[in-house]
Design a protein around this motif. Structure first.
Motif, mmCIF file in Angstrom:
data_model
loop_
_atom_site.group_PDB
_atom_site.id
_atom_site.type_symbol
_atom_site.label_atom_id
_atom_site.label_comp_id
_atom_site.label_asym_id
_atom_site.label_seq_id
_atom_site.Cartn_x
_atom_site.Cartn_y
_atom_site.Cartn_z
ATOM 1 N N PHE A 157 2.881 -5.300 12.118
ATOM 2 C CA PHE A 157 2.765 -5.981 10.918
ATOM 3 C C PHE A 157 2.228 -5.354 9.644
ATOM 4 O O PHE A 157 2.308 -5.325 8.835
ATOM 5 N N VAL A 158 1.013 -4.681 10.105
ATOM 6 C CA VAL A 158 0.124 -3.979 9.313
ATOM 7 C C VAL A 158 0.680 -2.743 8.940
ATOM 8 O O VAL A 158 0.633 -2.478 7.689
ATOM 9 N N ASP A 159 1.341 -1.874 9.671
ATOM 10 C CA ASP A 159 1.709 -0.688 9.298
ATOM 11 C C ASP A 159 3.274 -0.926 8.212
ATOM 12 O O ASP A 159 3.337 -0.114 7.545
ATOM 13 N N GLN A 160 3.945 -2.009 8.864
ATOM 14 C CA GLN A 160 4.889 -2.359 7.994
ATOM 15 C C GLN A 160 4.353 -2.618 6.441
ATOM 16 O O GLN A 160 5.137 -2.019 5.584
ATOM 17 N N THR A 161 3.524 -3.606 6.318
ATOM 18 C CA THR A 161 2.816 -3.929 5.143
ATOM 19 C C THR A 161 2.362 -2.780 4.341
ATOM 20 O O THR A 161 2.561 -2.467 3.103
ATOM 21 N N LEU A 162 1.691 -2.051 4.878
ATOM 22 C CA LEU A 162 0.853 -0.743 4.138
ATOM 23 C C LEU A 162 1.856 0.407 3.807
ATOM 24 O O LEU A 162 1.982 0.808 2.778
ATOM 25 N N SER A 163 3.035 0.486 4.639
ATOM 26 C CA SER A 163 3.919 1.296 4.480
ATOM 27 C C SER A 163 4.745 1.064 3.155
ATOM 28 O O SER A 163 5.261 1.844 2.256
ATOM 29 N N PHE A 164 5.341 -0.082 3.080
ATOM 30 C CA PHE A 164 5.962 -0.681 2.070
ATOM 31 C C PHE A 164 5.285 -0.557 0.656
ATOM 32 O O PHE A 164 5.369 -0.310 -0.546
ATOM 33 N N ALA A 165 3.941 -1.078 0.980
ATOM 34 C CA ALA A 165 2.806 -0.802 -0.199
ATOM 35 C C ALA A 165 2.807 0.597 -1.002
ATOM 36 O O ALA A 165 2.840 0.770 -1.963
ATOM 37 N N ALA A 166 2.739 1.827 0.015
ATOM 38 C CA ALA A 166 2.323 2.855 -0.565
ATOM 39 C C ALA A 166 3.716 3.377 -1.113
ATOM 40 O O ALA A 166 3.738 3.793 -2.144
ATOM 41 N N LEU A 167 4.910 2.717 -0.578
ATOM 42 C CA LEU A 167 6.375 3.327 -1.155
ATOM 43 C C LEU A 167 6.522 2.579 -2.384
ATOM 44 O O LEU A 167 6.812 3.341 -3.350
ATOM 45 N N ASP A 168 6.059 1.445 -2.541
ATOM 46 C CA ASP A 168 6.519 0.706 -3.772
ATOM 47 C C ASP A 168 5.365 1.081 -4.737
ATOM 48 O O ASP A 168 5.615 1.143 -6.131
ATOM 49 N N ALA A 169 4.027 1.292 -4.475
ATOM 50 C CA ALA A 169 3.267 1.759 -5.269
ATOM 51 C C ALA A 169 3.442 3.140 -5.891
ATOM 52 O O ALA A 169 3.318 3.526 -7.039
ATOM 53 N N SER A 170 3.996 4.020 -4.998
ATOM 54 C CA SER A 170 4.398 5.372 -5.550
ATOM 55 C C SER A 170 5.811 5.105 -6.786
ATOM 56 O O SER A 170 5.340 5.878 -7.628
ATOM 57 N N THR A 171 6.628 4.099 -6.641
ATOM 58 C CA THR A 171 7.431 3.940 -7.663
ATOM 59 C C THR A 171 6.908 3.434 -8.845
ATOM 60 O O THR A 171 6.962 3.939 -10.017
#
Length: 244
Positions: A157-171
């Motif tokens: 749960f946490v790694d998925q959330t942080l991974s998407f957060a980093a990906l979407d933040a980079s965009t």
């Protein structure tokens, strides 16, 4: 004297006189100012010199609170976690609670994309992160997940959330022109692929363009929650989690 040797004990940190701007330094003020500077200037803002200028104090005063910029970054990361926790109210429905927390975490990182790119991969070991780990594990254990399952689902749960957060933040952190070009590629390239050469893209182009214009995180979160619910059902039926 090294930077780590300059750190002053907690009780002795308060300045006797205000800064040039008339404010009294505190760890919270430094963290909030750093978060603002990162939002305005990106990773380049994370320097003691720039921070001192923004605070109206000698840069060396920052070392009374943080031994180096990495410790300051961890404090910024923990501040973001704290803001999320403070706006989250668990209800006792584990699935709804994790959904609400995940979406809140993602949204709060999207509000600070520059900081998110710096902070998402870090383990702070600080107060708010510790609170969040305990809270999420509490939700899962309270739902009936055995400890090993609770920890595994917490991890995903946490790694998925942080991974998407980093990906979407980079965009979000891309220059406006680059973001426009990426959006145009879906509309003008993929939406016009001929069925003769790319039949599956052509068949789904309308849905594909619409879907790729938004974050995949909400859908991914639902998949994880559904999988977790399936595992819990097996536990409650007494057959044990599948694949264990």
């Amino acid at each position: 004297m090294g930077a780590s040797e300059r750190v002053v004990p907690e009780g002795a940190r308060r300045r006797r006189r205000p800064t040039k701007g008339g404010t009294v330094l505190s760890e919270q003020l430094i963290v909030e100012t750093t978060l603002r500077l990162i939002g305005e200037h990106g990773a380049a803002a994370l320097t003691v010199r720039r921070l001192g200028a923004a605070l109206g104090c000698d840069p060396s005063a920052v070392y009374r609170y943080f031994k180096d910029t990495d410790e300051l970054l961890l404090a910024v990361a923990d501040e973001l976690i704290g803001r999320t926790l403070n706006s989250w109210r668990p209800t006792g429905d584990w699935r709804a609670d994790l959904r609400a927390l995940g979406l809140r975490m993602h949204a709060d990182y999207m509000a600070h994309p520059q900081a998110a790119m710096l902070a998402c991969a870090r383990v702070t070991g600080r107060r708010h992160e510790i609170r969040s780990v305990d809270a999420i594990l509490g939700v899962l254990r309270g739902a009936g997940f055995p400890d090993a399952e609770a920890v595994r689902i917490y991890h995903v749960f946490v790694d998925q959330t942080l991974s998407f957060a980093a990906l979407d933040a980079s965009t979000l952190a891309l220059p406006v022109r680059a973001r426009e070009l990426e959006a145009r590629a879906w509309r003008e390239t993929y939406a016009r692929m001929p069925a003769e050469t790319h039949p599956h893209i052509a068949a789904t182009s309308g849905v594909l363009v619409a879907e790729m214009d938004r974050s995949g995180y909400p859908a991914a979160l639902e998949m994880v929650l559904a999988a977790a619910a399936g595992r819990l059902a097996h536990v409650l039926e007494g057959s044990g989690p599948p694949g264990a």
